[in-house]
Design an enzyme around this catalytic site. Structure first.
Site, PDB file in Angstrom:
ATOM      1  N   TYR A 154       6.534   0.826  -5.155  1.00 34.11           N
ATOM      2  CA  TYR A 154       5.338   1.293  -4.435  1.00 34.11           C
ATOM      3  C   TYR A 154       4.597   0.128  -3.783  1.00 34.11           C
ATOM      4  O   TYR A 154       4.188   0.203  -2.621  1.00 34.11           O
ATOM      5  CB  TYR A 154       4.436   2.021  -5.431  1.00 34.11           C
ATOM      6  CG  TYR A 154       3.220   2.691  -4.842  1.00 34.11           C
ATOM      7  CD1 TYR A 154       3.334   3.890  -4.147  1.00 34.11           C
ATOM      8  CD2 TYR A 154       1.944   2.141  -5.009  1.00 34.11           C
ATOM      9  CE1 TYR A 154       2.208   4.519  -3.623  1.00 34.11           C
ATOM     10  CE2 TYR A 154       0.826   2.765  -4.501  1.00 34.11           C
ATOM     11  CZ  TYR A 154       0.955   3.952  -3.806  1.00 34.11           C
ATOM     12  OH  TYR A 154      -0.155   4.572  -3.290  1.00 34.11           O
ATOM     13  N   LYS A 158       4.012  -0.321   0.205  1.00 27.90           N
ATOM     14  CA  LYS A 158       2.665  -0.362   0.768  1.00 27.90           C
ATOM     15  C   LYS A 158       2.392  -1.693   1.468  1.00 27.90           C
ATOM     16  O   LYS A 158       1.664  -1.745   2.474  1.00 27.90           O
ATOM     17  CB  LYS A 158       1.628  -0.115  -0.327  1.00 27.90           C
ATOM     18  CG  LYS A 158       1.634   1.315  -0.865  1.00 27.90           C
ATOM     19  CD  LYS A 158       1.435   2.346   0.234  1.00 27.90           C
ATOM     20  CE  LYS A 158       1.170   3.736  -0.302  1.00 27.90           C
ATOM     21  NZ  LYS A 158       1.023   4.739   0.788  1.00 27.90           N
TER      22      LYS A 158
END
Length: 253
Positions: A154, A158
């Site tokens: 993640y 991001k």
């Protein structure tokens, strides 16, 4: 340049949470909104709320990591609502785990939705934006882009979205298209509730704990992020591009 009163926005991951709040806010700003998610039926409550308030909205089903589905969905939106000139890449999933426990599927799924999905949606939408000589792209990053335990996939995705955003700003600026990212901190959503449940934490205790760490002494709500997106896609933000706006209740080191 499209008439401000006839602009069409696409919000991915729009069925709930930050996406739903953003779709409602952009509709309140006067835009027609395509609420896109994996399941069109899940988008219907958001569409119903928008239309009940006098707005115009369309529920659209698509897997943002699938090229054919993205192209078909974008063409459908253009046909039903008009050329999409505002895109909010919000669709996201979590597959948290420590690195030594993380599977290749966990890695690929997160990269597929966040990075590949943003790429495919942007590539499809920018065709309409360049024709209109106007566009706004907002990618949803996260404070986790700076690194977060148990979120190697993640965090990488991001952080990648921030580089993607800056590159879009460079490439598309000559067409009067801006690209920016919003990086939320702790926001109360189904995703954060699910995260708490997965690690066996009481959500209200977690919420209170996080609020104690945030300078403004509260956690975020989806509407906080929607307000930031609303600014970045507005006419007044035409000289803001390639930026990452942290919406996290305090400064980021």
């Amino acid at each position: 340049m499209p008439d401000p009163s006839h602009r069409v926005a696409v919000v991915t991951g729009g069925a709930r949470g930050i996406g739903a709040a953003t779709a409602r806010r952009l509709a309140a700003d006067g835009m027609s909104v395509a609420v896109l998610d994996l399941d069109a039926a899940a988008c219907e409550p958001v569409v119903a709320a928008i239309t009940a308030a006098g707005g115009r909205a369309l529920a659209v089903a698509a897997d943002v990591s699938d090229t054919d589905q993205v192209d078909a969905a974008t063409a459908r939106i253009a046909g039903a609502l008009g050329p999409p000139t505002v895109l909010v890449n919000n669709a996201g999933v979590l597959r948290d785990n420590l690195l030594h426990k993380m599977s290749e599927a966990d890695w690929e799924t997160v990269m597929g939705v966040h990075l590949r999905g943003a790429f495919l949606m942007t590539r499809a939408a920018q065709r309409y934006m360049t024709e209109q000589r106007w566009g706004r792209i907002v990618n949803l990053s996260s404070t986790s882009a700076r690194g977060n335990r148990g979120q190697a996939n993640y965090a990488a995705a991001k952080a990648g979205l921030q580089g993607f955003t800056r590159t879009l700003a460079v490439e598309l600026g000559k067409f009067n298209i801006t690209a920016n990212a919003v990086a939320p901190g702790f926001v109360v959503t189904e995703m954060t509730r699910a995260t708490a449940a997965r690690v066996g934490a009481d959500f209200e205790e977690l919420r209170a704990h996080m609020a104690g760490l945030i300078p403004v002494a509260r956690v975020g709500e989806p509407e906080d992020i929607a307000h930031a997106v609303s600014f970045l896609v507005g006419e007044e933000a035409g000289f803001v591009s390639g930026q990452v706006l942290y919406v996290s209740g305090g400064p980021q080191g």
